[in-house]
Design an enzyme around this catalytic site. Structure first.
Site: not given
Ligand code: OAD
Length: 245
Positions: A122, A133
């Protein structure tokens, strides 16, 4: 089926695998103090990520979108990598090119923990791209002096060098990620809600090529039902336990 000692099971799988890949999401940086997207603390001025991280939101109101990124850049600048990031850097040191780290995160904390090769699906929050540009540059200033910032080369408006909803992922990076996942014997999926595609398609791809999939997450996700092993808890605690030699 949950094995009697899931940590030991995970350690054995890591030791036995010829090739390992890891996919990380915002949860791996939660213990560094960076709010995940889909937690209460992830809301900014009551906007959800899906309201701001889109080309349409930027076209309508670039200043607000930039203010959100400037806020996140400020949080990230103050944050330090945690033990989960360090454990994955250690795994890369041990396995060399038999290990591939793939991240959805734009915070750069894997690099700061010492990971050398990171496939950033991402993009990177410290990159800017000129919408006129197309020049891409790194800009580490926090806060940015002017929002939206302007291109030093042509004066055009800059956008964050990240991938937004509805945009394609960087082609070469995605191909490398798919290839690593097809080749691996074990995929570690840590700290992601596994709902944002195409990143979420990597775990089924790994399984369809015979790899084991191990999930590390504080909560259940749509992946949990099909993962071969689910380790429930913070990645900053679990990754060091399963990776330490
Ligand atoms: P999310 O915010 O959707 O999910 C975070 C995950 O981490 C959840 O499943 C939580 O349960 C878990 N979590 C939280 N704390 C944790 C910890 N200490 N250890 C392990 N797990 C933990 O984030 P992403 O899955 O990264 O994209 O989201 C995917 C994409 O959606 C991002 O890259 C971004 C977002 O909107 C864009 O902006 C295009």
């Amino acid at each position: 089926m949950t094995p009697e000692n899931p940590i030991e099971q995970a350690r054995q799988w890591i030791a036995a695998a010829k090739r390992v890949a890891a996919l990380t999401g915002a949860g791996i940086s939660a213990e560094s103090g960076i709010p995940t997207f889909r937690s209460a603390g992830g809301l900014w001025r009551n906007f959800r990520a899906e309201d701001l991280a889109t080309p349409r939101a930027f076209a309508r109101d670039p200043k607000t979108v930039w203010e959100w990124y400037d806020w996140r850049r400020g949080l990230i600048a103050k944050a330090k990598p945690n033990l989960g990031h360090f454990a994955l850097a250690q795994l890369e040191q041990r396995l060399g090119d038999r290990f591939t780290l793939i991240t959805q995160n734009v915070d750069g904390l894997h690099n700061r923990a010492g990971s050398q090769r990171v496939l950033k699906l991402h993009g990177d929050i410290w990159w800017t791209m000129c919408i006129a540009c197309r020049e891409v540059r790194s800009d580490f200033r926090v806060p940015l002096p002017e929002l939206p910032p302007r291109c030093g080369a042509c004066g055009g408006m800059l956008r964050p060098g990240v991938v937004w909803f509805g945009e394609p992922l960087p082609g070469a990076t995605w191909e490398q990620a798919e290839e690593a996942v097809r080749q691996c014997e074990l995929l570690i999926v840590a700290g992601t809600s596994s709902i944002v595609y195409p990143a979420a398609s990597l775990a089924p791809l790994a399984r369809s090529h015979g790899a084991r999939v191990m999930e590390i997450n504080t909560e259940e996700t749509p992946l949990s039902g099909t993962a071969d092993l689910c380790l429930r808890g913070p990645s900053g605690e679990i990754l060091p336990q399963i990776i330490e030699s």
